[in-house]
Design a protein around this motif. Sequence first.
Motif, PDB file in Angstrom:
ATOM      1  N   MET A   8       0.740  -1.194   0.072  1.00 54.56           N
ATOM      2  CA  MET A   8       0.083   0.069   0.085  1.00 54.56           C
ATOM      3  C   MET A   8       0.777   1.029   0.022  1.00 54.56           C
ATOM      4  O   MET A   8       0.596   2.166  -0.716  1.00 54.56           O
ATOM      5  N   ALA A   9       2.021   1.191   0.770  1.00 52.50           N
ATOM      6  CA  ALA A   9       2.836   2.212   0.883  1.00 52.50           C
ATOM      7  C   ALA A   9       3.629   2.589  -0.400  1.00 52.50           C
ATOM      8  O   ALA A   9       3.591   3.650  -0.975  1.00 52.50           O
ATOM      9  N   ALA A  10       3.800   1.423  -1.200  1.00 51.91           N
ATOM     10  CA  ALA A  10       4.608   1.535  -2.332  1.00 51.91           C
ATOM     11  C   ALA A  10       3.623   2.155  -3.643  1.00 51.91           C
ATOM     12  O   ALA A  10       4.036   2.865  -4.378  1.00 51.91           O
ATOM     13  N   ALA A  11       2.503   1.768  -3.490  1.00 51.10           N
ATOM     14  CA  ALA A  11       1.240   2.195  -4.359  1.00 51.10           C
ATOM     15  C   ALA A  11       1.171   3.750  -3.962  1.00 51.10           C
ATOM     16  O   ALA A  11       1.018   4.576  -5.086  1.00 51.10           O
ATOM     17  N   GLU A  12       1.106   3.928  -3.005  1.00 50.99           N
ATOM     18  CA  GLU A  12       0.670   5.590  -2.481  1.00 50.99           C
ATOM     19  C   GLU A  12       2.034   6.212  -3.199  1.00 50.99           C
ATOM     20  O   GLU A  12       1.869   7.521  -3.664  1.00 50.99           O
ATOM     21  N   ALA A  13       3.300   5.777  -2.849  1.00 56.35           N
ATOM     22  CA  ALA A  13       4.406   6.528  -3.310  1.00 56.35           C
ATOM     23  C   ALA A  13       4.500   6.598  -4.969  1.00 56.35           C
ATOM     24  O   ALA A  13       5.019   7.672  -5.532  1.00 56.35           O
ATOM     25  N   ALA A  14       3.889   5.691  -5.589  1.00 53.45           N
ATOM     26  CA  ALA A  14       3.964   5.607  -6.947  1.00 53.45           C
ATOM     27  C   ALA A  14       2.919   6.700  -7.430  1.00 53.45           C
ATOM     28  O   ALA A  14       3.089   7.174  -8.741  1.00 53.45           O
TER      29      ALA A  14
END
Length: 94
Positions: free
Chosen positions: A12-18
């Motif tokens: 989820m954090a990776a998706a938010e960062a992307a």
Amino acid sequence: MPKTPRRPTDPMAAAEAAFKPARKPAPAAPVPQGVPAPRELVSIRIDRDVLDYFQEDGPGWQERINAALREAAGLSGLSEEGKRPEELNATNDD
């Protein structure tokens, strides 16, 4: 030795960062008087009969549409070239 940041292990954090919201560009500096404003490339849908009307005088139809839109918006009765929309035709093209 400095530590390099790790990739987020949380999906989820990776998706938010992307998918962070895009930043709006800084407002452009005002254009000095006498210098033509830069043009913006846009895509617009125009009825076929309207397009035919502006294209019937040949090249320069995009400038004629721009001049007509400027006049309709009350921005100026003249185009950037100092001509009224009805004065723009293929002979005005450089």
